[in-house]
Motif scaffolding. Structure first.
Motif, PDB file in Angstrom:
ATOM      1  N   ASN A 176       0.744  -1.396  -0.076  1.00 34.44           N
ATOM      2  CA  ASN A 176       0.030   0.021  -0.080  1.00 34.44           C
ATOM      3  C   ASN A 176       0.812   1.245  -0.042  1.00 34.44           C
ATOM      4  OD1 ASN A 176      -2.594  -1.163   0.305  1.00 34.44           O
ATOM      5  ND2 ASN A 176      -2.240  -1.921   2.157  1.00 34.44           N
ATOM      6  N   THR A 177       1.972   1.357   0.863  1.00 39.11           N
ATOM      7  CA  THR A 177       2.800   2.435   0.757  1.00 39.11           C
ATOM      8  C   THR A 177       4.201   1.822   1.035  1.00 39.11           C
ATOM      9  OG1 THR A 177       2.659   2.443   3.349  1.00 39.11           O
ATOM     10  CG2 THR A 177       1.149   3.836   2.300  1.00 39.11           C
ATOM     11  N   CYS A 178       5.252   3.040   0.653  1.00 40.70           N
ATOM     12  CA  CYS A 178       6.529   2.697   0.801  1.00 40.70           C
ATOM     13  C   CYS A 178       6.681   2.221   2.354  1.00 40.70           C
ATOM     14  CB  CYS A 178       7.288   3.870   0.805  1.00 40.70           C
ATOM     15  SG  CYS A 178       9.257   3.568   1.187  1.00 40.70           S
ATOM     16  N   VAL A 179       7.567   0.979   2.501  1.00 42.00           N
ATOM     17  CA  VAL A 179       7.583   0.372   3.939  1.00 42.00           C
ATOM     18  C   VAL A 179       8.577   1.027   4.633  1.00 42.00           C
ATOM     19  CG1 VAL A 179       7.126  -2.104   2.851  1.00 42.00           C
ATOM     20  CG2 VAL A 179       9.377  -1.271   2.879  1.00 42.00           C
ATOM     21  N   ALA A 180       9.416   1.971   4.052  1.00 40.13           N
ATOM     22  CA  ALA A 180      10.344   2.815   4.644  1.00 40.13           C
ATOM     23  C   ALA A 180       9.825   4.315   5.156  1.00 40.13           C
ATOM     24  CB  ALA A 180      11.612   2.799   3.883  1.00 40.13           C
ATOM     25  N   CYS A 181       9.247   4.924   4.393  1.00 36.62           N
ATOM     26  CA  CYS A 181       8.745   6.285   4.730  1.00 36.62           C
ATOM     27  C   CYS A 181       7.451   6.562   4.586  1.00 36.62           C
ATOM     28  CB  CYS A 181       9.404   7.212   3.780  1.00 36.62           C
ATOM     29  SG  CYS A 181       8.543   7.203   1.984  1.00 36.62           S
ATOM     30  N   GLY A 182       6.611   5.424   4.076  1.00 32.00           N
ATOM     31  CA  GLY A 182       4.863   5.535   4.152  1.00 32.00           C
ATOM     32  C   GLY A 182       4.525   6.391   2.828  1.00 32.00           C
ATOM     33  N   ASN A 183       5.198   6.754   1.883  1.00 35.48           N
ATOM     34  CA  ASN A 183       4.941   7.375   0.704  1.00 35.48           C
ATOM     35  C   ASN A 183       3.956   6.712  -0.081  1.00 35.48           C
ATOM     36  OD1 ASN A 183       4.738   9.210  -1.221  1.00 35.48           O
ATOM     37  ND2 ASN A 183       6.971   9.158  -1.926  1.00 35.48           N
ATOM     38  N   LYS A 184       3.009   7.187  -0.900  1.00 34.83           N
ATOM     39  CA  LYS A 184       2.287   6.406  -1.618  1.00 34.83           C
ATOM     40  C   LYS A 184       2.648   6.684  -3.190  1.00 34.83           C
ATOM     41  CE  LYS A 184      -2.018   6.188   1.074  1.00 34.83           C
ATOM     42  NZ  LYS A 184      -3.266   6.387   1.548  1.00 34.83           N
ATOM     43  N   GLU A 185       3.580   7.659  -3.269  1.00 31.82           N
ATOM     44  CA  GLU A 185       3.639   7.956  -4.648  1.00 31.82           C
ATOM     45  C   GLU A 185       5.018   7.662  -4.997  1.00 31.82           C
ATOM     46  OE1 GLU A 185       1.459   9.640  -6.381  1.00 31.82           O
ATOM     47  OE2 GLU A 185       0.142   9.835  -4.682  1.00 31.82           O
ATOM     48  N   ASN A 186       5.286   7.633  -6.323  1.00 31.99           N
ATOM     49  CA  ASN A 186       6.648   7.314  -6.853  1.00 31.99           C
ATOM     50  C   ASN A 186       7.258   6.137  -6.227  1.00 31.99           C
ATOM     51  OD1 ASN A 186       8.795   7.944  -8.695  1.00 31.99           O
ATOM     52  ND2 ASN A 186       9.797   9.147  -7.229  1.00 31.99           N
ATOM     53  N   ILE A 187       6.410   4.815  -6.564  1.00 29.46           N
ATOM     54  CA  ILE A 187       6.887   3.788  -6.020  1.00 29.46           C
ATOM     55  C   ILE A 187       7.784   3.172  -7.307  1.00 29.46           C
ATOM     56  CG2 ILE A 187       6.174   1.269  -5.421  1.00 29.46           C
ATOM     57  CD1 ILE A 187       5.801   3.151  -3.217  1.00 29.46           C
ATOM     58  N   THR A 188       8.895   2.645  -6.849  1.00 30.70           N
ATOM     59  CA  THR A 188       9.861   2.114  -8.157  1.00 30.70           C
ATOM     60  C   THR A 188      10.480   0.932  -7.760  1.00 30.70           C
ATOM     61  OG1 THR A 188      11.629   3.437  -7.021  1.00 30.70           O
ATOM     62  CG2 THR A 188      10.467   4.519  -8.688  1.00 30.70           C
ATOM     63  N   HIS A 189      10.441   0.279  -6.475  1.00 27.42           N
ATOM     64  CA  HIS A 189      11.137  -1.045  -6.180  1.00 27.42           C
ATOM     65  C   HIS A 189      10.380  -1.924  -5.381  1.00 27.42           C
ATOM     66  CE1 HIS A 189      14.635   1.448  -7.916  1.00 27.42           C
ATOM     67  NE2 HIS A 189      15.114   0.249  -7.945  1.00 27.42           N
ATOM     68  N   PHE A 190      10.676  -3.096  -5.427  1.00 24.63           N
ATOM     69  CA  PHE A 190      10.138  -4.105  -4.367  1.00 24.63           C
ATOM     70  C   PHE A 190      11.300  -4.523  -3.420  1.00 24.63           C
ATOM     71  CE2 PHE A 190       9.011  -8.091  -2.353  1.00 24.63           C
ATOM     72  CZ  PHE A 190       7.604  -7.987  -2.281  1.00 24.63           C
ATOM     73  N   SER A 191      11.070  -4.469  -2.209  1.00 25.13           N
ATOM     74  CA  SER A 191      12.219  -4.713  -1.296  1.00 25.13           C
ATOM     75  C   SER A 191      12.028  -6.219  -0.807  1.00 25.13           C
ATOM     76  CB  SER A 191      12.300  -3.858  -0.074  1.00 25.13           C
ATOM     77  OG  SER A 191      13.238  -4.278   1.042  1.00 25.13           O
ATOM     78  N   ILE A 192      13.009  -6.915  -1.108  1.00 26.36           N
ATOM     79  CA  ILE A 192      12.977  -8.628  -0.493  1.00 26.36           C
ATOM     80  C   ILE A 192      13.005  -8.676   0.988  1.00 26.36           C
ATOM     81  CG2 ILE A 192      13.660 -10.883  -0.440  1.00 26.36           C
ATOM     82  CD1 ILE A 192      12.195 -10.022  -2.925  1.00 26.36           C
ATOM     83  N   LYS A 193      14.070  -7.683   1.391  1.00 25.39           N
ATOM     84  CA  LYS A 193      14.570  -7.740   2.950  1.00 25.39           C
ATOM     85  C   LYS A 193      13.504  -7.001   3.631  1.00 25.39           C
ATOM     86  CE  LYS A 193      17.487  -3.750   3.043  1.00 25.39           C
ATOM     87  NZ  LYS A 193      17.026  -3.243   4.195  1.00 25.39           N
ATOM     88  N   ASP A 194      12.777  -6.214   3.183  1.00 25.61           N
ATOM     89  CA  ASP A 194      11.916  -5.303   4.017  1.00 25.61           C
ATOM     90  C   ASP A 194      10.476  -5.700   3.745  1.00 25.61           C
ATOM     91  OD1 ASP A 194      13.944  -4.000   5.405  1.00 25.61           O
ATOM     92  OD2 ASP A 194      13.969  -2.529   3.880  1.00 25.61           O
ATOM     93  N   ASN A 195      10.240  -6.634   2.934  1.00 26.93           N
ATOM     94  CA  ASN A 195       8.780  -7.258   2.622  1.00 26.93           C
ATOM     95  C   ASN A 195       7.787  -6.208   2.025  1.00 26.93           C
ATOM     96  OD1 ASN A 195       9.844  -9.455   4.050  1.00 26.93           O
ATOM     97  ND2 ASN A 195       9.377  -8.763   5.822  1.00 26.93           N
ATOM     98  N   GLY A 196       8.074  -5.365   0.849  1.00 31.69           N
ATOM     99  CA  GLY A 196       7.247  -4.778   0.292  1.00 31.69           C
ATOM    100  C   GLY A 196       7.893  -3.613  -0.646  1.00 31.69           C
ATOM    101  N   ILE A 197       6.872  -2.664  -0.839  1.00 24.45           N
ATOM    102  CA  ILE A 197       7.260  -1.578  -1.922  1.00 24.45           C
ATOM    103  C   ILE A 197       8.032  -0.661  -1.508  1.00 24.45           C
ATOM    104  CG2 ILE A 197       5.400  -2.373  -3.658  1.00 24.45           C
ATOM    105  CD1 ILE A 197       3.923  -0.219  -2.570  1.00 24.45           C
ATOM    106  N   LYS A 198       8.742   0.063  -2.202  1.00 18.85           N
ATOM    107  CA  LYS A 198       9.709   1.328  -1.848  1.00 18.85           C
ATOM    108  C   LYS A 198       9.636   2.415  -2.871  1.00 18.85           C
ATOM    109  CE  LYS A 198      12.815  -0.613   1.531  1.00 18.85           C
ATOM    110  NZ  LYS A 198      14.437  -0.577   1.821  1.00 18.85           N
ATOM    111  N   CYS A 199       9.685   3.619  -2.345  1.00 21.39           N
ATOM    112  CA  CYS A 199       9.568   4.744  -3.124  1.00 21.39           C
ATOM    113  C   CYS A 199      11.124   4.947  -3.760  1.00 21.39           C
ATOM    114  CB  CYS A 199       9.192   6.052  -2.250  1.00 21.39           C
ATOM    115  SG  CYS A 199      10.302   6.573  -1.303  1.00 21.39           S
ATOM    116  N   SER A 200      11.279   5.823  -4.782  1.00 22.83           N
ATOM    117  CA  SER A 200      12.711   5.970  -5.405  1.00 22.83           C
ATOM    118  C   SER A 200      13.630   6.402  -4.341  1.00 22.83           C
ATOM    119  CB  SER A 200      12.616   7.047  -6.712  1.00 22.83           C
ATOM    120  OG  SER A 200      11.990   8.108  -5.971  1.00 22.83           O
ATOM    121  N   ASN A 201      13.185   7.394  -3.485  1.00 26.71           N
ATOM    122  CA  ASN A 201      14.244   7.794  -2.492  1.00 26.71           C
ATOM    123  C   ASN A 201      14.616   6.612  -1.501  1.00 26.71           C
ATOM    124  OD1 ASN A 201      14.291  10.377  -3.458  1.00 26.71           O
ATOM    125  ND2 ASN A 201      12.660  10.929  -1.992  1.00 26.71           N
ATOM    126  N   CYS A 202      13.949   5.938  -1.034  1.00 25.20           N
ATOM    127  CA  CYS A 202      14.154   5.013   0.056  1.00 25.20           C
ATOM    128  C   CYS A 202      14.988   3.870  -0.583  1.00 25.20           C
ATOM    129  CB  CYS A 202      12.880   4.336   0.665  1.00 25.20           C
ATOM    130  SG  CYS A 202      12.114   5.817   1.746  1.00 25.20           S
TER     131      CYS A 202
END
Length: 242
Positions: free
Chosen positions: A152-178
């Protein structure tokens, strides 16, 4: 000796003696059970068709102690198109390996069985890409097992926009910055991120009812393969049958 009537699907069969079989059947309420089928390999046996690999049927069982014996069975679905297509059979056998690993006896396996049957039906009755079907199956079975990723949101910062990656170690999507701090994150496009959300949230009967471009399908395949291997701590390979 207790008599039981259950629906289930044969996920493994092994010859025993001259005419008998030992079956592994996945059922909704009893989980994965072992069952002997006496005389099932005789040419005129009434158990012949219902004790084949990937047969879904209604089974009348006798339970004596901790063992089950098959008394009779009625075939519901044989998935004929899988049996006559080597590629479909290879992929069906592959997902069956996963099913075998994640199920046990005395387990509520209703959702697992439903997903398995829906996946086999899609393999059997459609021309959808087999890797695409398998990717969806892997992600959905992980949800059933309690490994649903955060989509639903970036697992690191909670951002809903600019999702660019899926993190295996953190179990979810991440934005471009994180994602810059996560060297193992897998790059995904917007359609792939939306596909992940759909797979996690859609009704079980509709999870295969969407399409992706070839590029996005490859992204989904990569995410599902690495994420499954990580969570189940095993590398699953698509082995050729012959």
């Amino acid at each position: 000796m207790k008599q039981l009537k259950v629906n289930g699907i044969v996920i493994a069969e092994n010859n025993m003696g001259d005419f008998d079989k030992m079956l592994t059947i996945l059922t909704p309420n009893l989980g994965k059970i072992g069952c002997s089928a006496r005389g099932a390999r005789r040419p005129k046996s009434l158990l012949l068709s219902g004790t084949q690999f990937l047969c879904f049927g209604e089974y009348m069982l006798f339970k004596g102690g901790e063992t089950y014996t098959l008394n009779s069975c009625e075939t519901i679905e044989l998935f004929y198109n899988i049996r006559t297509d080597l590629d479909k059979l290879t992929y069906a056998s592959y997902i069956t390996k996963i099913i075998n690993d994640v199920t046990t006896e005395n387990q509520n396996s209703y959702n697992t069985l439903k997903l398995f049957l829906n996946t086999l039906y899609t393999i059997s009755e459609t021309d959808k890409d087999l890797d695409f079907i398998t990717s969806i199956f892997k992600l959905r079975i992980l949800k059933i097992l309690g490994f649903a990723p955060n989509i639903n949101t970036c697992v690191a910062c909670g951002n809903k926009e600019n999702i660019t990656h899926f993190s295996i170690k953190d179990n979810g999507i991440k934005c471009s910055n994180c994602s810059k701090q996560d060297t193992g994150a897998i790059e995904i496009s917007d359609p792939t991120a939306n596909a992940l959300k759909y797979i996690m949230k859609a009704d079980s009967k509709k999870i295969f009812s969407f399409y992706l471009s070839e590029k996005c399908s490859k992204e989904l395949e990569l995410v599902s393969r690495i994420y499954l291997n990580e969570k189940l701590e095993k590398e699953y390979k698509l082995d050729k049958l012959f």
